[in-house]
Design an enzyme around this catalytic site. Structure first.
Site, PDB file in Angstrom:
ATOM      1  N   ASP A 187       0.942  -1.161   0.039  1.00 57.07           N
ATOM      2  CA  ASP A 187      -0.003   0.145   0.000  1.00 57.07           C
ATOM      3  C   ASP A 187       0.893   1.071   0.116  1.00 57.07           C
ATOM      4  O   ASP A 187       1.914   0.965   0.061  1.00 57.07           O
ATOM      5  CB  ASP A 187      -1.226   0.000   1.225  1.00 57.07           C
TER       6      ASP A 187
ATOM      7  N   PHE B  23       1.937   3.398   2.021  1.00 54.50           N
ATOM      8  CA  PHE B  23       2.932   3.986   2.797  1.00 54.50           C
ATOM      9  C   PHE B  23       3.916   2.646   3.040  1.00 54.50           C
ATOM     10  O   PHE B  23       4.670   3.041   4.202  1.00 54.50           O
ATOM     11  CB  PHE B  23       2.016   4.470   4.140  1.00 54.50           C
ATOM     12  N   LYS B  24       4.147   1.811   2.496  1.00 52.80           N
ATOM     13  CA  LYS B  24       4.888   0.676   2.670  1.00 52.80           C
ATOM     14  C   LYS B  24       6.222   0.847   1.912  1.00 52.80           C
ATOM     15  O   LYS B  24       6.640   1.650   0.828  1.00 52.80           O
ATOM     16  CB  LYS B  24       4.301  -0.624   2.479  1.00 52.80           C
ATOM     17  N   ILE B  25       7.153   0.058   2.106  1.00 53.36           N
ATOM     18  CA  ILE B  25       8.510   0.025   1.612  1.00 53.36           C
ATOM     19  C   ILE B  25       8.311  -0.297   0.130  1.00 53.36           C
ATOM     20  O   ILE B  25       8.918   0.462  -0.661  1.00 53.36           O
ATOM     21  CB  ILE B  25       9.458  -0.755   2.354  1.00 53.36           C
TER      22      ILE B  25
END
Ligand SMILES: Cc1ncc(COP(=O)(O)O)c(C=O)c1O
Length: 416
Positions: A197, A199-201
């Site tokens: 998503d 906001f992920k790495i």
């Protein structure tokens, strides 16, 4: 309607390109002669068209050293599919940490299991000692969560799982690419679940991945993720083995998301290397400060997206975080009694109050459940709340130069 250049123009419009560059690209795309329809469905890819989802799954499984990877549309989907595929359902308890995004616990309820909330330790991941205390005859699985890219204590967790014959479903949503003692997170347990998503790495806006070495789990996960059974070599064939076909959902990933994920995946290790280097420099320059570094189960495998300091008490942590913010250091606390946060069990009223979409109260009222329901309450994990209240988290930036890091370290030293 065919997906042609107009759609591509809309996608390009999303990207923050210079106006003049966009104009040039659009001019080129306006030539009807180069219009050729795209195939965005993940299955039945015609000859000559690209299968980015298949390619992503192949590259992901190679990089993570597992036999099977299944692309899905979120980590929430991956977790639910992992639970269902592992045979977890009515009557089963699953142990989750009290510090994780709410989706870890809610996925258990969606899969018709009962979430049992356990304490974390100072590594900010599930406390193996508390797992042992929470095991009952109903326990079927544990979901260790590698929060903030910090690996959970997988040696101890695997030991407990072996002793009690439990499944391990790793929630790697915040730890794409991290590792534990040389093995990628997600490949140590029975199933690994990842989030892409925004906001992920690895980010594709939305998306996720499920990995496993077990063929049966993979087949069942495919069934659940694509109840239309498009994934099968012969879609309309009868069940080839017991348990292959059942009613599931639709978590399929589209080719557009996979294309972005492929580019992200190829950048992953370089990104992690930069983060780890910068975190190391920061830690070296902070040696001897009064606030202690939170212990890390495997510092080499930590994704290094943040540095966790632990103050002696909540008041100190709050004061230090605020002062650091005042000095423009990207720092913050995790738990403040006055701020609601879906990452802390205390605010999971949906579970604490056993809220369900229909009044029958499944899965809590399930006749297959033979245990004593956990006594959910806001203060059921006091150790978790105490640790989280003492955290000062400093966000690591992959682009920092050494001088910048030294400057940040100096400010932290002065304050903490
Ligand atoms: C630990 C954890 N698990 C699961 C999820 C769910 O991920 P997704 O947004 O891809 O469904 C998240 C997302 O924030 C997360 O942080």
């Amino acid at each position: 309607m065919k997906i042609e250049n107009e759609e591509l123009k809309e996608i390009i419009d999303l990207w923050d390109l210079k106006k003049s560059v966009k104009k040039e690209i659009f001019k080129l795309l306006d030539k009807k002669s180069i219009n050729s329809p795209s195939w965005l469905f993940r299955y039945y890819v015609p000859e000559g068209k690209k299968d980015k989802v298949g390619q992503l799954e192949k590259e992901f499984s190679d990089k993570f050293g597992v036999k099977y990877a299944l692309a899905v549309n979120s980590a929430t989907s991956a977790l639910i599919a992992a639970l269902v595929a592992s045979g977890i359902g009515p009557g089963d308890e699953v142990i989750v940490p009290g510090y994780t995004f709410f989706a870890t616990a809610s996925s258990v309820v969606v899969a018709k299991g009962i979430p049992v909330i356990a304490e974390i330790d100072e590594t900010l991941t599930i406390d193996p000692e508390d797992i042992e205390k929470k095991i009952t005859p109903q326990t079927k699985a544990i979901i260790p969560v590698h929060m903030r890219g910090l690996p959970a204590n997988m040696d101890r967790i695997m030991e407990i799982a072996k002793k009690h014959n439990l499944k391990i479903i790793e929630d790697c949503a915040q730890a794409d690419g991290g590792s534990y003692k040389g093995k990628r997170l997600g490949s140590l347990g029975d199933v690994g679940c990842f989030s892409f998503d925004f906001f992920k790495i690895i980010s594709t806006g939305e998306g996720g991945m499920l990995i496993t070495d077990d063929e049966n789990t993979y087949i069942r996960a495919q069934s659940w993720h694509d109840t239309a059974a498009c994934w099968r070599p012969n879609r309309f064939a009868r069940e080839r083995m017991p348990g292959e076909l059942f009613c599931g959902e639709n978590y399929r990933m589209s080719q557009v998301h996979a294309a972005i994920a492929l580019a992200q995946l190829r950048k992953l290790d370089d990104y992690l290397t930069k983060l780890r280097r910068n975190k190391k420099i920061l830690m070296e320059n902070l040696k001897g400060i009064k606030c202690k570094f939170a212990p890390i189960n495997d510092i080499e495998g930590d994704c290094a997206t943040c540095l966790i300091l632990l103050a002696e008490n909540a008041k100190d942590a709050k004061e230090i975080s605020e002062k650091l913010q005042g000095e423009k250091v990207p720092a913050g606390g995790i738990y403040d009694k006055n701020i609601r946060d879906w990452h802390i069990y205390k605010y999971w009223e949906h579970i604490l109050e056993k809220k369900t979409p229909t009044e029958e109260g499944c899965p809590y009222a399930c006749p297959y459940y033979k245990g004593n329901l956990p006594k959910y309450s806001v203060d059921m994990c006091p150790k978790t709340l105490d640790i989280l209240s003492r955290v000062i988290s400093i966000g690591i930036n992959e682009n920092w130069k050494e001088e910048e890091i030294k400057n940040i370290a100096k400010k932290v030293r002065n304050i903490a």
